[in-house]
Design an enzyme around this catalytic site. Structure first.
Site, short mmCIF file in Angstrom:
data_model
loop_
_atom_site.label_atom_id
_atom_site.label_comp_id
_atom_site.label_asym_id
_atom_site.label_seq_id
_atom_site.Cartn_x
_atom_site.Cartn_y
_atom_site.Cartn_z
N GLY A 228 0.82 -1.21 0.00
CA GLY A 228 0.00 0.00 0.00
C GLY A 228 0.84 1.25 0.00
O GLY A 228 2.07 1.20 0.20
N THR A 232 -0.14 4.35 5.28
CA THR A 232 -1.48 3.79 5.40
C THR A 232 -1.61 2.81 6.56
O THR A 232 -2.72 2.34 6.82
CB THR A 232 -1.87 3.08 4.10
OG1 THR A 232 -0.83 2.18 3.71
CG2 THR A 232 -2.10 4.09 2.99
N GLU A 452 -5.35 32.84 -10.17
CA GLU A 452 -6.17 32.01 -9.30
C GLU A 452 -7.65 32.18 -9.61
O GLU A 452 -8.43 31.23 -9.49
CB GLU A 452 -5.89 32.34 -7.84
CG GLU A 452 -4.44 32.13 -7.40
CD GLU A 452 -3.96 30.71 -7.65
OE1 GLU A 452 -4.80 29.79 -7.69
OE2 GLU A 452 -2.75 30.53 -7.82
N HIS A 455 -8.54 29.83 -12.43
CA HIS A 455 -8.81 28.46 -11.96
C HIS A 455 -10.22 28.36 -11.39
O HIS A 455 -10.97 27.42 -11.71
CB HIS A 455 -7.81 28.07 -10.88
CG HIS A 455 -6.43 27.80 -11.37
ND1 HIS A 455 -6.16 26.90 -12.37
CD2 HIS A 455 -5.22 28.30 -10.99
CE1 HIS A 455 -4.85 26.85 -12.60
NE2 HIS A 455 -4.27 27.70 -11.77
#
Length: 672
Positions: A228, A232, A452, A455
């Site tokens: 993984g 995790t 920004e 976006h």
């Protein structure tokens, strides 16, 4: 069975002590006793250099001059004691017993006054016992030998056990946890990971109640591989197994087998399994097994005797070879399972491969419950809210968020950790430290605001883009501004979703083109993101109609050893053209959308310049509700943070995660 070998240190130490004390007890020179008249005759002859008088035992030690000593040795024809160099203090030549001390001193002064040439001196001391004469040198020598043993064998060692590195370099470095040293972690401390916990709990049950399975003809699995992403909880699961199994647990890292000496890795593997078999039933846990388990290449560029491959071969033999019918289970963890050797992964060695994935929403809620137990929380902190604001976070990331929130609360002298402290902690972890005093020119600040705002505008106006949560032009870390989103937690991603997300990512550069009619270097991370996604669409997921349903992804990891490409030069040209076409189409689409909504883009940029940080409700005031997204009709959540940056293409699993779209200042002119 003694696996540590013969220890030569103690025989050497005993011989050294015998040589030292034997020289004193078996023929060593001792001070001769003379009477008072003999002493004064030697003194009148000028042969006495010093005398030490002990009042409590009515005795004095006499030390001759160098000339007198040489003459005495020459006359006796004796050699000096070879161990005399190791004596801590000079040895007396004679000892004299006197009667009345006052009369002895009076006669001493008369002899010295009668002949001015005599330079004899006198000192006073306390009486010495024979036992102290033995104990003091013995303690000194024991200290020297102990220091020698520590420096030479323990510091240089690390091979484990008596004898250290020199005589046991091939011994295992595994740390043993048994009934004397227990691990306190249990499965109660592991939140989420229900499937993985169920698998490893069965492994513990195998060891405790093996007859339950073997009486039906089953065999206990020999190996369990935990796979993984980092953070995790793979190592945490192994600790829980160690705490629950109540059997000897050997823990070490894959790099502990690697050494500069040839054959050491294989020797340590043999010794590790020999110890585990002696304490059977037992568990061996090898963390980061990819350090020795990497696939063996056909072309061995490291030489004919590759130490890593020898270690892997020995591990393969120990896990499934002749004479391995013992109750020993091997657990291993890695985040690079694709590069492991196929012989290591086959059934009979690692029978079970457990994938430990990033936690889902309800699992993140459980992880927060575990880490918030020791934190003094404010009443308005909602664990469900925190779980929703951290998609893509691993268990280690959530632990870091909780710890950072507590530190921020203490920094501002809060009596408890509030909801805002957690949001600031996520800001700090994802974006870096806020640079409030960073000097930015007004023209650059205006460009960042429009970048920004671009976006935010595109993400609001296209259907499949992730919903925007927060836009800021406050510098953090290396970024001059950022737009953050809350991506949908999905397992599959369609072509339209990927194209819409790429269009939103290119909205920053498109806004610069529309407003300023030129572009800057601030879109570095945006271009990197869309390029990786376009490459994944064409070469991995087969989402390009011109290339077709073809994937050049190599899940075995063998492509790392190849200098060639899995396609021809003609296909490479088509792939490059297709990647460029996808990106340019989305860029032109972003420019077109911004030109059609230029007035709203200006309004959003001006609000961003005014407030520096804006949220979802600010966009709703300008653009209105998103008609195709019913979730956004609910009460908006402010001051929230999206998931951390995730690589777009790392595994063939089709699971997209939104990255931060940020404008960055270049590190150097070469980055321009």
């Amino acid at each position: 069975m003694n696996n540590k070998g013969f220890n030569w240190f103690f025989p050497i130490a005993i011989i050294a002590l015998l040589l030292f004390f034997g020289s004193n007890f078996l023929g060593g020179d001792s001070a001769k006793s003379i009477d008072e008249d003999g002493f004064f005759r030697e003194m009148q002859a000028g042969k006495v250099q010093n005398i030490i008088i002990y009042k409590d035992i009515e005795k004095a030690d006499v030390f001759l001059t160098k000339e007198a000593k040489s003459a005495m040795v020459s006359k006796a024809g004796k050699e000096n004691n070879p161990l005399s160099a190791f004596e801590m203090a000079p040895k007396a030549d004679f000892s004299v017993k006197y009667g009345d001390l006052q009369l002895f001193l009076q006669k001493f002064e008369q002899v010295k006054a009668s002949n001015p040439v005599i330079k004899t001196t006198k000192d006073y001391g306390t009486g010495k016992s024979a036992l102290m004469d033995i104990l003091i040198p013995a303690l000194v020598w024991i200290s020297i030998l102990g220091l020698f043993y520590f420096l030479l064998f323990r510091k240089m060692g690390g091979g484990g056990g008596p004898g250290g590195q020199i005589f046991s370099i091939g011994k295992s470095k595994a740390k043993l946890f048994d009934e004397k040293e227990r691990i306190q972690v249990t499965f109660k401390d592991v939140a989420g990971l229900e499937g993985a916990k169920e698998e490893v709990q069965e492994v513990v049950d195998f060891l405790k109640n093996s007859e339950k399975y073997t009486k039906l003809g089953g065999k206990i699995p020999k190996g369990v591989l935990l796979v993984g992403p980092p953070g995790t909880g793979k190592t945490l699961l192994a600790k829980a197994v160690a705490g629950e199994a109540k059997v000897p647990f050997f823990s070490l890292s894959g790099s502990d087998f690697v050494e500069m000496f040839v054959g050491v890795g294989a020797s340590r593997v043999r010794d590790l399994f020999a110890q585990a078999k002696a304490k059977s039933p037992a568990i061996i846990f090898i963390d980061e097994i990819d350090a020795i388990g990497r696939a063996r290449g056909k072309n061995n560029f490291s030489g004919g005797n590759d130490e890593r491959e020898n270690t892997l071969n020995q591990l393969l033999t120990e896990m499934d070879g002749f004479g391995t019918d013992v109750n020993v289970i091997v657990m291993a963890a890695t985040n690079r399972a694709d590069i492991l050797d196929k012989a290591l992964m086959r059934a009979g060695r690692f029978d079970r491969s457990i994938y430990v994935d990033l936690p889902e929403l309800h699992e993140r809620r459980q992880i927060f419950d575990v880490h918030l137990k020791k934190i003094k929380l404010d009443d308005n902190v909602d664990r469900d809210f925190l779980a929703k604001q951290t998609p893509g976070f691993s268990g280690a990331d959530i632990a870091n968020v909780c710890n950072e929130a507590a530190l921020i609360a203490a920094r501002y002298n809060h009596t408890s950790v509030t909801k805002q402290d957690f949001l600031d902690a996520v800001d700090r972890i994802i974006g870096g430290l806020e640079k409030k005093n960073m000097a930015i020119k007004p023209s650059e600040k205006r460009r960042v605001a429009y970048h920004e705002a671009g976006h935010a505008t595109i993400s609001w106006l296209v259907e499949h883009a992730s919903p925007l949560l927060k836009v800021t032009i406050v510098p953090r870390g290396r970024s001059l501004g950022a737009a953050w989103y809350l991506p949908e937690e999905r397992q599959l991603t369609t072509t339209e979703q990927m194209l819409d997300e790429m269009c939103a990512t290119l909205g920053g550069r498109a806004a610069e083109q529309v407003i300023f009619n030129n572009i800057s270097t601030g879109a570095l991370s945006d271009l990197e993101t869309v390029t990786k996604r376009a490459q994944a669409m064409v070469t991995i997921y087969g989402l390009s109609p011109n290339i077709g349903n073809i994937s050049y992804y190599d899940s075995s990891g063998q492509s790392e050893y190849s200098f060639g490409k899995p396609y021809s030069e003609e296909t490479a040209t088509k792939i490059d053209a297709e990647i460029k076409l996808i990106i340019e189409n989305q860029y032109e689409r972003a420019v077109r959308i911004l030109e059609e909504n230029k007035d709203k883009l200006d309004a959003l940029a001006n609000k961003l310049l005014e407030k520096e940080v804006i949220f979802r409700e600010d966009l709703e005031e300008i653009f209105g509700k998103r008609a195709w997204d019913p979730e956004l009709t609910e009460k908006p959540v402010t001051n929230t943070i999206p998931e951390k940056d995730q690589p777009v293409v790392e595994t063939p699993q089709i699971k997209e995660k939104e990255e931060e779209s940020e404008i960055q200042a270049p590190e150097s002119p070469t980055q321009l």
